[in-house]
Structures are given as C-alpha cells and as structure tokens.
Design an enzyme around this catalytic site. Structure first.
Site, PDB file in Angstrom:
ATOM      1  N   SER A  26     -42.915 -35.916 -20.368  1.00 51.64           N
ATOM      2  CA  SER A  26     -44.028 -35.920 -19.418  1.00 51.64           C
ATOM      3  C   SER A  26     -45.069 -36.958 -19.816  1.00 51.64           C
ATOM      4  O   SER A  26     -45.312 -37.183 -21.002  1.00 51.64           O
ATOM      5  CB  SER A  26     -44.696 -34.539 -19.385  1.00 51.64           C
ATOM      6  OG  SER A  26     -45.890 -34.567 -18.629  1.00 51.64           O
ATOM      7  N   TYR A  70     -47.817 -27.172 -22.905  1.00 48.51           N
ATOM      8  CA  TYR A  70     -46.742 -27.906 -22.231  1.00 48.51           C
ATOM      9  C   TYR A  70     -46.636 -29.330 -22.770  1.00 48.51           C
ATOM     10  O   TYR A  70     -45.555 -29.793 -23.170  1.00 48.51           O
ATOM     11  CB  TYR A  70     -47.014 -27.917 -20.728  1.00 48.51           C
ATOM     12  CG  TYR A  70     -46.097 -28.789 -19.903  1.00 48.51           C
ATOM     13  CD1 TYR A  70     -44.892 -28.302 -19.412  1.00 48.51           C
ATOM     14  CD2 TYR A  70     -46.457 -30.102 -19.583  1.00 48.51           C
ATOM     15  CE1 TYR A  70     -44.061 -29.096 -18.637  1.00 48.51           C
ATOM     16  CE2 TYR A  70     -45.643 -30.904 -18.812  1.00 48.51           C
ATOM     17  CZ  TYR A  70     -44.440 -30.402 -18.335  1.00 48.51           C
ATOM     18  OH  TYR A  70     -43.615 -31.193 -17.573  1.00 48.51           O
TER      19      TYR A  70
END
Length: 247
Positions: A142, A155
C-alpha cells in the site's frame, strides 16, 4: 502456460489481477473467504473470454488451514492443468480499517496482522514447494507505507512489514530463481475499507498528479505484466501504482 494463484481474488484488485493474467493466457486460481458467488462470477467471466480459472476457499488469517489448502490446490492444479506446480503466488487478500491509534483494539490489531503479514508469510512458506523454479511471488502492499494517513496505522505498519519481507523473499529464494516483488497501490476504487464517497474521492484526486483515483485494472495490468516473461529482470522491488500520489 503459467498458473497464477491470487488470494482475495473475488473482487477489487484481486479480481482484476486474475482477469488480466487470464487475458495473457495464464491459468488462474482465485481464492475467496466469505463471497463464493463473487469468486465464481470472476471464474465465469474468465471462462467466457476463453480462459481457464477455478475458485478455492481460503481464510488467510487461519494458518492452521494452510496444509489442507495446499493439498486442495495441488489436486485442482493436477486435475485442471495436469501440473504439479504453480508459477505465481499473488498475496493480495486483505481488508481495511479506519481507526486512530488511540482507539484501535487489540482484536482489530491482531486481525490486521494475521491477514496482512502473518498470513502471507506462512502461506508462502507452505506453498513454496509448489512454486516452480523460476516462479514469482507478488505481495500487494500500500502507498500508505510511504504517505502517513491518519487512521490506518496498523494496516500501514503491516503492509510496510510485507514490503521488507518481499526483499527477504527475493534474497532467500534467489537460488531457485524465484522472484519476489511488492506492488503498492494508492487510492483505488474498491470496496476495501468501505469504499470511497464523493468527498473523499475528490480529496484523493486533488492529491494525485494525474487528478483521479485509480481503478482496479490500473493495478491488475501492472501485476499481470510483472509476472509475465517481459519482466524477468525485475526483482526485490516495491513498485507504487498510484498515479503520482502526494509527490
């Protein structure tokens, strides 16, 4: 024919990866956790275009099931393609959670860790004997590992760990000529984390050089290209696919 396993392939980026790889003539296995109907829809779309695909259940948070999954995978590959190995493992499955550090619960933390770092680590370990020499591992990470975004700390931290793990995979699996690369999407129009509302999408587009958010195919095409024979000298890299997000 290359055979590609895509975890979390029932929708979003994973479905696009499966479809784009199939369009390049690869056989595809997509995994799903709670949405078998979506996975079967991806399979049918690939088959309608002349490709070959199958769907298998997998919960990447439950490492104790990986042995059973490996056996099922081997059976499917043998029956469908008359092979004993796969060529590509794409660790894509995941989920989003928006919560500031001060309110993240231990349960939420553990769930994110299990899916985004522990799961890919031990799934890769379990499936490594089934990945052929000269194969490829793709870890989907990400852009939040580069750009700090309030509310996604656990995350992003585990995706950052997956980026580091990617380089170690490339190093340790190099003697078998297995490549490992990370692909780091920016803001993509998927249901992850609840999706994008109009206001949030406008904000993200304004922070991106190409002035829009990404689509799943923007990432799927990159991954399909990476695992093809056109990219055999790309290894141990983290490639951001974000349209120039906050540069």
């Amino acid at each position: 024919m290359k055979i590609v396993l895509v975890t979390g392939g029932s929708g979003g980026i994973g479905a696009s990866v499966a479809q784009q790889c199939a369009a390049k003539g690869m056989g595809v296995i997509v995994t799903y956790n709670s949405h078998p109907e979506s996975a079967l829809r991806v399979v049918k779309e690939i088959e309608a275009s002349g490709g070959r695909a199958v769907a298998l259940h997998l919960d990447v948070a439950r490492t104790e099931t990986f042995g059973t999954f490996r056996d099922a995978l081997l059976d499917i590959v043998s029956v469908t393609w008359e092979r004993e190995h796969i060529d590509v493992l794409a660790n894509n499955a995941g989920f989003g959670l928006f919560n500031p550090i001060e309110t993240v619960t231990e349960s939420e933390f553990d769930s994110l860790f299990a899916v985004h770092l522990k799961g890919p680590f031990f799934l890769t370990q379990k499936l490594l004997p089934l990945i052929c020499d000269g194969g490829h591992i793709i870890n989907v990470t990400s852009a939040t590992t580069r750009v700090a975004t309030a509310g996604v700390a656990p995350y992003a931290a585990f995706k950052g760990g997956l980026e580091v793990l990617t380089r170690y995979m490339a190093k340790e699996f190099g003697p078998r000529r297995i490549r490992a690369n990370a692909v780091s999407p920016g803001a993509i129009r998927t249901p992850l984390g609840g999706g994008l509302n109009d206001e949030f999408e406008t904000l993200l587009a304004s922070q991106t050089a190409l002035e829009r958010v990404g689509e799943p195919d923007d990432v799927g095409r990159v991954i399909a290209g990476l695992v093809s024979d056109d990219s055999v000298w790309i290894n141990a890299q983290s490639i951001e696919v974000a349209g120039g997000y906050q540069i």
